[in-house]
Every structure is written in C-alpha cells, then in structure tokens.
Design a protein around this motif. Structure first.
Motif, PDB file in Angstrom:
ATOM      1  N   PHE A  44     -18.851 -83.669  26.774  1.00  0.00           N
ATOM      2  CA  PHE A  44     -19.611 -84.258  25.659  1.00  0.00           C
ATOM      3  C   PHE A  44     -18.265 -85.240  24.576  1.00  0.00           C
ATOM      4  O   PHE A  44     -18.676 -86.141  23.944  1.00  0.00           O
ATOM      5  N   GLN A  45     -17.648 -84.235  24.530  1.00  0.00           N
ATOM      6  CA  GLN A  45     -16.197 -85.153  23.674  1.00  0.00           C
ATOM      7  C   GLN A  45     -15.462 -86.344  23.596  1.00  0.00           C
ATOM      8  O   GLN A  45     -15.149 -87.093  23.790  1.00  0.00           O
ATOM      9  N   GLN A  46     -15.439 -85.999  25.935  1.00  0.00           N
ATOM     10  CA  GLN A  46     -14.811 -87.480  26.780  1.00  0.00           C
ATOM     11  C   GLN A  46     -15.709 -88.720  26.318  1.00  0.00           C
ATOM     12  O   GLN A  46     -14.975 -89.806  26.278  1.00  0.00           O
ATOM     13  N   ASN A  47     -17.041 -88.009  26.445  1.00  0.00           N
ATOM     14  CA  ASN A  47     -17.735 -89.100  25.264  1.00  0.00           C
ATOM     15  C   ASN A  47     -17.853 -89.683  24.523  1.00  0.00           C
ATOM     16  O   ASN A  47     -17.328 -90.820  24.546  1.00  0.00           O
ATOM     17  N   ALA A  48     -17.287 -88.550  23.451  1.00  0.00           N
ATOM     18  CA  ALA A  48     -16.936 -89.172  22.207  1.00  0.00           C
ATOM     19  C   ALA A  48     -16.346 -90.287  21.953  1.00  0.00           C
ATOM     20  O   ALA A  48     -16.189 -91.272  21.530  1.00  0.00           O
ATOM     21  N   ILE A  49     -14.868 -89.628  22.391  1.00  0.00           N
ATOM     22  CA  ILE A  49     -13.722 -90.422  23.051  1.00  0.00           C
ATOM     23  C   ILE A  49     -13.736 -91.533  23.377  1.00  0.00           C
ATOM     24  O   ILE A  49     -13.110 -92.666  22.817  1.00  0.00           O
ATOM     25  N   GLY A  50     -14.318 -91.927  24.830  1.00  0.00           N
ATOM     26  CA  GLY A  50     -14.426 -92.977  25.238  1.00  0.00           C
ATOM     27  C   GLY A  50     -15.323 -93.851  23.876  1.00  0.00           C
ATOM     28  O   GLY A  50     -15.044 -95.150  23.751  1.00  0.00           O
ATOM     29  N   ALA A  51     -16.335 -93.141  23.846  1.00  0.00           N
ATOM     30  CA  ALA A  51     -17.437 -94.257  22.854  1.00  0.00           C
ATOM     31  C   ALA A  51     -16.252 -95.182  21.912  1.00  0.00           C
ATOM     32  O   ALA A  51     -16.350 -95.653  21.282  1.00  0.00           O
ATOM     33  N   LEU A  52     -15.824 -94.044  20.683  1.00  0.00           N
ATOM     34  CA  LEU A  52     -15.053 -94.533  19.710  1.00  0.00           C
ATOM     35  C   LEU A  52     -14.025 -95.419  20.607  1.00  0.00           C
ATOM     36  O   LEU A  52     -13.253 -96.227  20.134  1.00  0.00           O
ATOM     37  N   ASP A  53     -12.731 -95.239  21.675  1.00  0.00           N
ATOM     38  CA  ASP A  53     -12.233 -95.815  21.749  1.00  0.00           C
ATOM     39  C   ASP A  53     -12.595 -97.496  22.283  1.00  0.00           C
ATOM     40  O   ASP A  53     -11.705 -98.294  22.054  1.00  0.00           O
ATOM     41  N   SER A  54     -13.749 -97.291  22.837  1.00  0.00           N
ATOM     42  CA  SER A  54     -14.046 -98.482  22.871  1.00  0.00           C
ATOM     43  C   SER A  54     -14.651 -99.704  21.554  1.00  0.00           C
ATOM     44  O   SER A  54     -13.954-100.784  21.331  1.00  0.00           O
ATOM     45  N   ALA A  55     -14.772 -98.691  21.211  1.00  0.00           N
ATOM     46  CA  ALA A  55     -14.933 -99.476  19.332  1.00  0.00           C
ATOM     47  C   ALA A  55     -13.504 -99.909  18.529  1.00  0.00           C
ATOM     48  O   ALA A  55     -13.671-100.555  18.096  1.00  0.00           O
ATOM     49  N   VAL A  56     -12.813 -98.696  18.967  1.00  0.00           N
ATOM     50  CA  VAL A  56     -11.243 -99.216  18.236  1.00  0.00           C
ATOM     51  C   VAL A  56     -11.224-101.026  18.647  1.00  0.00           C
ATOM     52  O   VAL A  56     -10.671-101.774  18.123  1.00  0.00           O
ATOM     53  N   SER A  57     -10.832-100.952  20.301  1.00  0.00           N
ATOM     54  CA  SER A  57     -10.756-102.220  21.189  1.00  0.00           C
ATOM     55  C   SER A  57     -11.521-103.152  20.422  1.00  0.00           C
ATOM     56  O   SER A  57     -11.324-104.347  20.081  1.00  0.00           O
ATOM     57  N   THR A  58     -12.979-103.226  20.551  1.00  0.00           N
ATOM     58  CA  THR A  58     -13.867-104.205  19.782  1.00  0.00           C
ATOM     59  C   THR A  58     -13.322-104.682  18.695  1.00  0.00           C
ATOM     60  O   THR A  58     -13.915-105.775  17.963  1.00  0.00           O
ATOM     61  N   SER A  59     -13.327-103.505  17.324  1.00  0.00           N
ATOM     62  CA  SER A  59     -12.887-104.049  16.169  1.00  0.00           C
ATOM     63  C   SER A  59     -11.865-104.665  15.738  1.00  0.00           C
ATOM     64  O   SER A  59     -11.867-105.642  15.175  1.00  0.00           O
ATOM     65  N   ARG A  60     -10.856-104.266  17.097  1.00  0.00           N
ATOM     66  CA  ARG A  60      -9.473-104.401  16.562  1.00  0.00           C
ATOM     67  C   ARG A  60      -9.289-106.342  17.218  1.00  0.00           C
ATOM     68  O   ARG A  60      -8.971-106.981  16.050  1.00  0.00           O
ATOM     69  N   VAL A  61     -10.421-106.555  18.407  1.00  0.00           N
ATOM     70  CA  VAL A  61     -10.032-107.864  18.962  1.00  0.00           C
ATOM     71  C   VAL A  61     -10.907-108.664  17.647  1.00  0.00           C
ATOM     72  O   VAL A  61     -10.400-109.957  17.178  1.00  0.00           O
ATOM     73  N   ALA A  62     -12.107-108.367  16.453  1.00  0.00           N
ATOM     74  CA  ALA A  62     -12.619-109.085  15.944  1.00  0.00           C
ATOM     75  C   ALA A  62     -11.564-109.447  14.704  1.00  0.00           C
ATOM     76  O   ALA A  62     -11.913-109.829  13.816  1.00  0.00           O
ATOM     77  N   ALA A  63     -10.749-108.142  14.362  1.00  0.00           N
ATOM     78  CA  ALA A  63     -10.416-108.668  13.370  1.00  0.00           C
ATOM     79  C   ALA A  63      -9.048-109.167  13.233  1.00  0.00           C
ATOM     80  O   ALA A  63      -8.443-110.220  12.229  1.00  0.00           O
ATOM     81  N   LEU A  64      -8.657-109.124  14.582  1.00  0.00           N
ATOM     82  CA  LEU A  64      -7.731-110.207  14.724  1.00  0.00           C
ATOM     83  C   LEU A  64      -8.083-111.264  14.562  1.00  0.00           C
ATOM     84  O   LEU A  64      -6.920-112.745  14.194  1.00  0.00           O
ATOM     85  N   ALA A  65      -9.225-112.212  15.595  1.00  0.00           N
ATOM     86  CA  ALA A  65     -10.024-113.362  15.432  1.00  0.00           C
ATOM     87  C   ALA A  65     -10.343-113.693  13.862  1.00  0.00           C
ATOM     88  O   ALA A  65      -9.708-114.635  13.460  1.00  0.00           O
ATOM     89  N   LEU A  66     -10.577-112.331  13.221  1.00  0.00           N
ATOM     90  CA  LEU A  66     -11.329-113.185  11.805  1.00  0.00           C
ATOM     91  C   LEU A  66      -9.594-113.639  10.902  1.00  0.00           C
ATOM     92  O   LEU A  66      -9.516-114.679   9.689  1.00  0.00           O
ATOM     93  N   ASP A  67      -8.381-112.983  11.507  1.00  0.00           N
ATOM     94  CA  ASP A  67      -6.623-113.260  10.451  1.00  0.00           C
ATOM     95  C   ASP A  67      -6.742-114.607  10.961  1.00  0.00           C
ATOM     96  O   ASP A  67      -5.951-115.312  10.271  1.00  0.00           O
ATOM     97  N   ALA A  68      -6.890-114.860  12.206  1.00  0.00           N
ATOM     98  CA  ALA A  68      -6.345-116.393  13.052  1.00  0.00           C
ATOM     99  C   ALA A  68      -7.185-117.417  12.146  1.00  0.00           C
ATOM    100  O   ALA A  68      -6.443-118.196  12.309  1.00  0.00           O
ATOM    101  N   ARG A  69      -8.446-116.473  12.295  1.00  0.00           N
ATOM    102  CA  ARG A  69      -9.410-117.767  11.733  1.00  0.00           C
ATOM    103  C   ARG A  69      -8.691-118.117  10.115  1.00  0.00           C
ATOM    104  O   ARG A  69      -9.617-119.480   9.853  1.00  0.00           O
ATOM    105  N   VAL A  70      -8.528-116.812   9.546  1.00  0.00           N
ATOM    106  CA  VAL A  70      -7.752-117.395   7.965  1.00  0.00           C
ATOM    107  C   VAL A  70      -6.643-118.429   7.717  1.00  0.00           C
ATOM    108  O   VAL A  70      -6.444-119.527   6.997  1.00  0.00           O
ATOM    109  N   ARG A  71      -6.090-118.023   9.158  1.00  0.00           N
ATOM    110  CA  ARG A  71      -4.781-118.841   9.090  1.00  0.00           C
ATOM    111  C   ARG A  71      -5.349-120.360   9.827  1.00  0.00           C
ATOM    112  O   ARG A  71      -3.885-121.125   9.743  1.00  0.00           O
TER     113      ARG A  71
END
Length: 128
Positions: free
Chosen positions: A10-37
C-alpha cells in the motif's frame, strides 16, 4: 475496489501515485512559466496543461480504488487522496487561466503547483 496485499504494498502504491502527480505538476508549472514568458504558444501551453489535468484523474482513481489493508493506513490514504485532489484542482484552475490568457493567474498557479509538488515529493520521500 480491492485491498492492498500488505502495508508495504500500500505504501509503494502511495509513493507511485505521489511520484506521478509530482511529475505532472512540475510539467504543468513549467508550461505555465513558459507561457508567462511568451516562450511557448497559447495552444501548446493549453495542450500541456490540459494533458496534465487529464493525467491526474486516473492516478487519483487508481490509488483511490485500493483499500488500505488495515485501519492504521486510513490516514495515509486520506492524505494522499487530498494531495492528489488539490493537484487536480490546481490543474483545472491552470487550464482555465491559460485559456483566458491570464498571465497573472498562470504565474501564481505555477508557484502553487511547484509547492504542491514539493509537498508530495517530501511525503513520498518520508514513506520510503
């Protein structure tokens, strides 16, 4: 729904879900930063942020469908689902901001997405 085989699974499943969400969030943040600039087009920013928003749903659904094997993990389940939900909410706001061309909101949301990503990253690290 099915229970996880044991606490470790269960903990490994939680880690996997969090890791996926981290990557997704960071890509979106980079896209937003790039659009602002003005380094990427509105259409490309919209595509990246929309795909990030669409990606978070299955992560949340997949993790949410696994039952904790014992009550001691109920709090972990709730915490991870709360973080995934917060991420999904921010991504929806980001999509709207991009489509409106609201660079102020995009800049704010990029920071919010980085903060939630950092928090999820720390949470995943603590589970290892």
């Amino acid at each position: 729904m099915a229970p996880a085989l044991d606490s470790g699974a269960f903990q490994q499943n939680a880690i996997g879900a969090l890791d996926s969400a981290v990557s997704t969030s960071r890509v979106a943040a980079l896209a937003l930063d790039a659009r602002v600039r003005d380094r990427i087009t509105l259409a490309y920013a919209d595509t990246l942020v929309t795909e990030a928003e669409e990606a978070i749903g299955p992560v949340e659904a997949s993790f949410g469908s696994v039952d904790p094997p014992d009550p001691t993990l109920d709090e972990l389940r709730k915490a991870v689902l709360d973080q995934l939900g917060d991420t999904g909410d921010l991504l929806a706001e980001a999509r709207i901001a991009v489509r409106r061309g609201d660079t102020h909101a995009m800049a704010t949301l990029a920071g919010d997405l980085r903060r939630v990503a950092d928090s999820m990253d720390q949470h995943a690290e603590a589970l290892q």
